[in-house]
Design a protein around this motif. Sequence first.
Motif, PDB file in Angstrom:
ATOM      1  N   LEU A   1      30.018  21.949 -15.740  1.00 31.49           N
ATOM      2  CA  LEU A   1      28.652  22.191 -16.199  1.00 31.49           C
ATOM      3  C   LEU A   1      28.610  23.293 -17.251  1.00 31.49           C
ATOM      4  CD1 LEU A   1      26.736  21.999 -12.795  1.00 31.49           C
ATOM      5  CD2 LEU A   1      26.878  20.261 -14.574  1.00 31.49           C
ATOM      6  N   ARG A   2      29.432  24.313 -17.072  1.00 29.08           N
ATOM      7  CA  ARG A   2      29.473  25.403 -18.050  1.00 29.08           C
ATOM      8  C   ARG A   2      29.921  24.884 -19.420  1.00 29.08           C
ATOM      9  NH1 ARG A   2      32.203  28.792 -15.267  1.00 29.08           N
ATOM     10  NH2 ARG A   2      30.541  30.220 -14.667  1.00 29.08           N
ATOM     11  N   ASN A   3      30.847  23.938 -19.423  1.00 31.01           N
ATOM     12  CA  ASN A   3      31.338  23.393 -20.689  1.00 31.01           C
ATOM     13  C   ASN A   3      30.280  22.609 -21.445  1.00 31.01           C
ATOM     14  OD1 ASN A   3      33.884  24.492 -20.305  1.00 31.01           O
ATOM     15  ND2 ASN A   3      34.720  22.650 -19.353  1.00 31.01           N
TER      16      ASN A   3
ATOM     17  N   MET B   1      20.107  26.419 -19.769  1.00 33.96           N
ATOM     18  CA  MET B   1      19.740  26.208 -18.370  1.00 33.96           C
ATOM     19  C   MET B   1      20.547  27.139 -17.482  1.00 33.96           C
ATOM     20  SD  MET B   1      20.115  22.829 -15.982  1.00 33.96           S
ATOM     21  CE  MET B   1      19.322  21.774 -17.188  1.00 33.96           C
ATOM     22  N   ARG B   2      19.866  27.856 -16.606  1.00 35.26           N
ATOM     23  CA  ARG B   2      20.535  28.744 -15.654  1.00 35.26           C
ATOM     24  C   ARG B   2      20.615  28.044 -14.297  1.00 35.26           C
ATOM     25  NH1 ARG B   2      21.204  34.079 -16.646  1.00 35.26           N
ATOM     26  NH2 ARG B   2      20.609  34.739 -14.545  1.00 35.26           N
ATOM     27  N   VAL B   3      21.839  27.791 -13.867  1.00 45.08           N
ATOM     28  CA  VAL B   3      22.093  27.046 -12.633  1.00 45.08           C
ATOM     29  C   VAL B   3      22.520  28.021 -11.544  1.00 45.08           C
ATOM     30  CG1 VAL B   3      23.484  25.253 -11.545  1.00 45.08           C
ATOM     31  CG2 VAL B   3      22.779  25.001 -13.939  1.00 45.08           C
ATOM     32  N   GLY B   4      21.705  28.145 -10.496  1.00 45.77           N
ATOM     33  CA  GLY B   4      22.071  28.989  -9.363  1.00 45.77           C
ATOM     34  C   GLY B   4      23.023  28.240  -8.448  1.00 45.77           C
ATOM     35  N   TYR B   5      24.305  28.612  -8.490  1.00 48.93           N
ATOM     36  CA  TYR B   5      25.356  27.877  -7.793  1.00 48.93           C
ATOM     37  C   TYR B   5      25.629  28.517  -6.432  1.00 48.93           C
ATOM     38  CZ  TYR B   5      29.733  25.191  -7.363  1.00 48.93           C
ATOM     39  OH  TYR B   5      30.731  24.337  -6.960  1.00 48.93           O
ATOM     40  N   VAL B   6      25.423  27.731  -5.376  1.00 52.57           N
ATOM     41  CA  VAL B   6      25.626  28.208  -4.003  1.00 52.57           C
ATOM     42  C   VAL B   6      26.791  27.456  -3.379  1.00 52.57           C
ATOM     43  CG1 VAL B   6      24.555  28.640  -1.768  1.00 52.57           C
ATOM     44  CG2 VAL B   6      23.122  28.486  -3.822  1.00 52.57           C
ATOM     45  N   THR B   7      27.822  28.170  -3.000  1.00 57.30           N
ATOM     46  CA  THR B   7      28.942  27.546  -2.313  1.00 57.30           C
ATOM     47  C   THR B   7      29.523  28.533  -1.317  1.00 57.30           C
ATOM     48  OG1 THR B   7      31.009  26.317  -2.604  1.00 57.30           O
ATOM     49  CG2 THR B   7      30.684  28.229  -4.024  1.00 57.30           C
ATOM     50  N   GLY B   8      30.412  28.075  -0.473  1.00 56.14           N
ATOM     51  CA  GLY B   8      30.916  28.919   0.605  1.00 56.14           C
ATOM     52  C   GLY B   8      32.003  29.883   0.210  1.00 56.14           C
ATOM     53  N   HIS B   9      32.477  29.802  -1.028  1.00 57.59           N
ATOM     54  CA  HIS B   9      33.581  30.652  -1.457  1.00 57.59           C
ATOM     55  C   HIS B   9      33.264  31.248  -2.826  1.00 57.59           C
ATOM     56  CE1 HIS B   9      35.959  28.576   1.635  1.00 57.59           C
ATOM     57  NE2 HIS B   9      35.532  27.444   1.118  1.00 57.59           N
ATOM     58  N   ASP B  10      33.962  32.306  -3.166  1.00 60.28           N
ATOM     59  CA  ASP B  10      33.934  32.795  -4.537  1.00 60.28           C
ATOM     60  C   ASP B  10      34.873  31.877  -5.318  1.00 60.28           C
ATOM     61  OD1 ASP B  10      34.146  34.008  -6.979  1.00 60.28           O
ATOM     62  OD2 ASP B  10      34.514  36.017  -6.205  1.00 60.28           O
ATOM     63  N   VAL B  11      34.301  30.878  -5.989  1.00 64.14           N
ATOM     64  CA  VAL B  11      35.128  29.839  -6.604  1.00 64.14           C
ATOM     65  C   VAL B  11      35.991  30.378  -7.731  1.00 64.14           C
ATOM     66  CG1 VAL B  11      33.566  27.984  -5.967  1.00 64.14           C
ATOM     67  CG2 VAL B  11      33.240  29.152  -8.150  1.00 64.14           C
ATOM     68  N   ARG B  12      35.650  31.545  -8.238  1.00 66.54           N
ATOM     69  CA  ARG B  12      36.485  32.136  -9.294  1.00 66.54           C
ATOM     70  C   ARG B  12      37.829  32.593  -8.744  1.00 66.54           C
ATOM     71  NH1 ARG B  12      31.505  35.949 -10.718  1.00 66.54           N
ATOM     72  NH2 ARG B  12      31.559  35.872  -8.445  1.00 66.54           N
ATOM     73  N   GLN B  13      37.931  32.719  -7.417  1.00 66.17           N
ATOM     74  CA  GLN B  13      39.165  33.144  -6.766  1.00 66.17           C
ATOM     75  C   GLN B  13      39.790  31.994  -5.970  1.00 66.17           C
ATOM     76  OE1 GLN B  13      40.364  36.313  -7.196  1.00 66.17           O
ATOM     77  NE2 GLN B  13      38.641  36.658  -8.581  1.00 66.17           N
ATOM     78  N   TRP B  14      39.578  30.758  -6.437  1.00 62.23           N
ATOM     79  CA  TRP B  14      39.986  29.596  -5.644  1.00 62.23           C
ATOM     80  C   TRP B  14      41.476  29.568  -5.332  1.00 62.23           C
ATOM     81  CZ3 TRP B  14      43.562  26.140  -7.541  1.00 62.23           C
ATOM     82  CH2 TRP B  14      43.765  26.127  -8.925  1.00 62.23           C
ATOM     83  N   SER B  15      42.303  30.054  -6.249  1.00 61.03           N
ATOM     84  CA  SER B  15      43.754  29.952  -6.049  1.00 61.03           C
ATOM     85  C   SER B  15      44.260  30.874  -4.945  1.00 61.03           C
ATOM     86  CB  SER B  15      44.491  30.269  -7.354  1.00 61.03           C
ATOM     87  OG  SER B  15      44.233  31.605  -7.763  1.00 61.03           O
ATOM     88  N   LYS B  16      43.411  31.817  -4.505  1.00 65.27           N
ATOM     89  CA  LYS B  16      43.827  32.775  -3.479  1.00 65.27           C
ATOM     90  C   LYS B  16      43.364  32.368  -2.082  1.00 65.27           C
ATOM     91  CE  LYS B  16      43.814  36.580  -6.804  1.00 65.27           C
ATOM     92  NZ  LYS B  16      43.255  37.917  -7.161  1.00 65.27           N
ATOM     93  N   GLY B  17      42.771  31.197  -1.963  1.00 61.94           N
ATOM     94  CA  GLY B  17      42.271  30.751  -0.674  1.00 61.94           C
ATOM     95  C   GLY B  17      43.386  30.253   0.228  1.00 61.94           C
ATOM     96  N   PRO B  18      43.066  29.992   1.514  1.00 59.25           N
ATOM     97  CA  PRO B  18      44.053  29.433   2.446  1.00 59.25           C
ATOM     98  C   PRO B  18      44.588  28.100   1.919  1.00 59.25           C
ATOM     99  CG  PRO B  18      42.045  30.119   3.588  1.00 59.25           C
ATOM    100  CD  PRO B  18      41.746  30.188   2.131  1.00 59.25           C
ATOM    101  N   ARG B  19      45.814  27.782   2.274  1.00 57.31           N
ATOM    102  CA  ARG B  19      46.457  26.580   1.739  1.00 57.31           C
ATOM    103  C   ARG B  19      45.644  25.317   1.993  1.00 57.31           C
ATOM    104  NH1 ARG B  19      52.767  25.641   2.898  1.00 57.31           N
ATOM    105  NH2 ARG B  19      52.766  27.646   1.799  1.00 57.31           N
ATOM    106  N   ASN B  20      45.048  25.223   3.195  1.00 52.84           N
ATOM    107  CA  ASN B  20      44.289  24.015   3.520  1.00 52.84           C
ATOM    108  C   ASN B  20      42.887  24.021   2.909  1.00 52.84           C
ATOM    109  OD1 ASN B  20      43.390  26.059   5.218  1.00 52.84           O
ATOM    110  ND2 ASN B  20      42.809  24.639   6.840  1.00 52.84           N
ATOM    111  N   GLU B  21      42.499  25.139   2.252  1.00 57.55           N
ATOM    112  CA  GLU B  21      41.190  25.233   1.630  1.00 57.55           C
ATOM    113  C   GLU B  21      41.264  25.218   0.105  1.00 57.55           C
ATOM    114  OE1 GLU B  21      38.057  25.469   2.782  1.00 57.55           O
ATOM    115  OE2 GLU B  21      38.631  25.172   4.865  1.00 57.55           O
TER     116      GLU B  21
END
Length: 390
Positions: free
Chosen positions: A35-37, A1-21
């Motif tokens: 889901l990937r697992n 199954m191919r899941v088109g994932y839409v979110t406001g951030h590049d979640v692969r770079q989550w650790s580099k986001g603002p502290r409150n985000e």
Amino acid sequence: MRVGYVTGHDVRQWSKGPRNEVGHMANAYFMAEALRNYGCDIVNLAPPRAPVTMVGWASEVFYKRVRKQRYLRYVEPPFLDALANQVASSIHSQRVDVIFSNMARYVAHLDSPLPIVTWRDATFAGALEQHRDFRDVCKRSIALGHAMERAALQRCRLSIFRSEWAARSAVEFYGADPARVVVVPTGGNADPEWDEAQVQQWIRQRETAVCKLLFVGVHWQGKGGPLALDITRALNNAGVPTQLTIVGCTPRVAEPLPPYVIVEGFVDKSTQTGREKLASLGREAHFLLLPTTVDTYGNVFPESNAYGVPCLAPALAGITTIIHNGKNGYTFDAQAPAEEWVDCIALHMQKVDRYRELAMSSFKEFQTRLSWKVAGKRVKELLDEIVGKS
């Protein structure tokens, strides 16, 4: 199954986001990984770029400076149309079976023959009621926010929420079809691999002479820091030696903190040093103490249960889906005095076997219903059913 994932951030770079985000971004990342697992091919659609207009900018300035209110640009219909067009364009260049998002705004105006599924913390009404970022919102934004929520719920083949509180809001406030609303609690922003024997060892190694309470939150006031301090002080005054460790913030207090309060400040869990520090605190803590007034769910609760640490929190919003009294902690009435919290903690510290039973039960609650492994399996089953019918 191919899941088109839409979110406001590049979640692969989550650790580099603002502290409150970082917490929100990490949660979006673990959703995708869960889901990937279970065999989903996650197609990370380009994060939609928020359109900026002079009208939107001017309105925000006007409401902030003149009305002293918050104006939400992202609930305006032209804004939602622009986001929907970007998502549609991104989907057009990809082959996906289902559109998946963790936010209502990206699908509220999206017209697509593909099934749309969201997995979220709260409805717009729930966020208005509970979240610190939704205080003093202007009437226009409130009305348009409700319209956005209704549109998203109508377009979704399935709306998954992390708590009964949020699901109830979708059905009762917005009239969503109960058959298209599902509750699937999630894990925290960690993915532990230890087993029951390891957790049992940590529980038995915890001190019996001193009660160690753990407070985790970036916002001292909103997360209930003053009450946590009062509870700790009352326990010590009652003859129960207690230590409070504060992670994530520096307390705003008028007087010097007593010696039994340890301030760790912000700990970056994206680093090895940060993860080791948090793991050490989790292994040693007797309780997570978080008298929050602003959470819609709370990632830190399942994270703590993963270490066999029971949680103590108010009975509000989605927290009651996570914490089941007597199984993985206790919830208290929002107006409950510090004495009620103190009595609960003292009782368990005075009866070691009772505490250890609660701590082990906390880990089992994590294993059976509050881990990403359990959540990912359930949502994958739901997606299989939806894609099979479409």
